[in-house]
Scaffold this active site. Sequence first.
Site, mmCIF file in Angstrom:
data_model
loop_
_atom_site.group_PDB
_atom_site.id
_atom_site.type_symbol
_atom_site.label_atom_id
_atom_site.label_comp_id
_atom_site.label_asym_id
_atom_site.label_seq_id
_atom_site.Cartn_x
_atom_site.Cartn_y
_atom_site.Cartn_z
ATOM 1 C CD GLN A 1 3.383 5.702 3.013
ATOM 2 O OE1 GLN A 1 2.437 5.193 2.408
ATOM 3 N NE2 GLN A 1 4.362 4.973 3.526
ATOM 4 N N GLY B 1 0.835 -1.190 0.000
ATOM 5 C CA GLY B 1 0.000 0.000 0.000
ATOM 6 C C GLY B 1 0.873 1.243 0.000
ATOM 7 C CG HIS C 1 0.468 6.637 5.930
ATOM 8 N ND1 HIS C 1 1.602 7.075 6.595
ATOM 9 C CD2 HIS C 1 0.701 5.335 5.629
ATOM 10 C CE1 HIS C 1 2.472 6.071 6.688
ATOM 11 N NE2 HIS C 1 1.949 4.997 6.108
ATOM 12 C CG HIS D 1 -0.466 1.106 7.498
ATOM 13 N ND1 HIS D 1 0.513 0.646 8.358
ATOM 14 C CD2 HIS D 1 0.202 1.888 6.597
ATOM 15 C CE1 HIS D 1 1.688 1.141 8.010
ATOM 16 N NE2 HIS D 1 1.539 1.897 6.931
ATOM 17 C CD GLU D 2 -1.258 2.369 3.004
ATOM 18 O OE1 GLU D 2 -0.732 3.500 3.083
ATOM 19 O OE2 GLU D 2 -0.603 1.318 3.056
ATOM 20 C CB CYS E 1 5.351 1.948 7.704
ATOM 21 S SG CYS E 1 4.859 3.474 6.880
ATOM 22 C CG LEU E 2 6.706 0.969 1.621
ATOM 23 C CD1 LEU E 2 6.052 1.332 0.291
ATOM 24 C CD2 LEU E 2 7.845 -0.018 1.414
HETATM 25 O O1 GNR Z 1 4.096 -2.586 2.439
HETATM 26 C C1 GNR Z 1 3.490 -2.491 3.506
HETATM 27 N N1 GNR Z 1 3.232 -3.613 4.222
HETATM 28 C C2 GNR Z 1 2.422 -3.627 5.326
HETATM 29 C C3 GNR Z 1 2.454 -4.768 6.112
HETATM 30 C C4 GNR Z 1 1.659 -4.863 7.224
HETATM 31 C C5 GNR Z 1 0.825 -3.824 7.544
HETATM 32 C C6 GNR Z 1 0.787 -2.677 6.783
HETATM 33 C C7 GNR Z 1 1.573 -2.581 5.665
HETATM 34 S S1 GNR Z 1 1.505 -1.158 4.679
HETATM 35 C C8 GNR Z 1 3.124 -1.160 4.015
HETATM 36 C C9 GNR Z 1 3.272 -0.079 2.976
HETATM 37 C C10 GNR Z 1 3.079 1.263 3.617
HETATM 38 O O2 GNR Z 1 3.880 1.786 4.339
HETATM 39 N N2 GNR Z 1 1.950 1.870 3.405
HETATM 40 O O3 GNR Z 1 1.695 3.039 3.982
HETATM 41 NI NI NI Z 2 2.855 3.091 5.786
#
Ligand code: GNR
Ligand code: NI
Length: 170
Positions: free
Chosen positions: A51, A46, A138, A134-135, A92-93
């Site tokens: 980001q 995601g 953000h 999660h997104e 998270c990236l």
């Molecule tokens: O790539 C991602 N993997 C992930 C794994 C477990 C829970 C959430 C994520 S999101 C993350 C990519 C990201 O940072 N999205 O904002």
């Molecule tokens: Ni993230």
Amino acid sequence: MALLTILRYPDPRLHTVARPVQAVDERIRALVDDMLHTMYSADGVGLAATQVDVHERLIVMDTSDQHNRPVVLINPEIVRRSAEMAVNEEGCLSVPLIYDRVERHARVTVRALGRDGEAFDLDAEGLAAVCVQHEMDHLMGRVFVEYLSPLKRDRIRTKMIKKAREDQRK
Ligand code: GNR
Ligand code: NI
């Protein structure tokens, strides 16, 4: 297509609250394509516009096994959340190499516009439900490490600052 730079925690820009997308036009479609390219290149499931330092309500994700089912969520709103909660390991990236457990709703229904500007509802469970929440965090300026204890968060902050310095020297 362009590879976009992903902001790294603790960059203060990650705490910006995104505004709604005003129109699903060529500019937004180009951004969607660049975000998908950036997400796939980084092996993410995601990516939120926040980001990549664009503060508009736009998410791309792909939680399919083959990484061939892109999902675009423009102006997403959660319209249903399960009472049942689930704890999952998240990464998270924007916080590379850090993984920890976060409790979220086990299932959510999100209503959004797609890349074509048409509204749709998505029922998400499992990794997709984690990813949507999660997104959407953000987009509200919230990073998953803010759910961890202050001690863990401070350790992560210090580690990220050190890592950024090292990465810069390379
Ligand atoms: O790539 C991602 N993997 C992930 C794994 C477990 C829970 C959430 C994520 S999101 C993350 C990519 C990201 O940072 N999205 O904002
Ligand atoms: Ni993230």
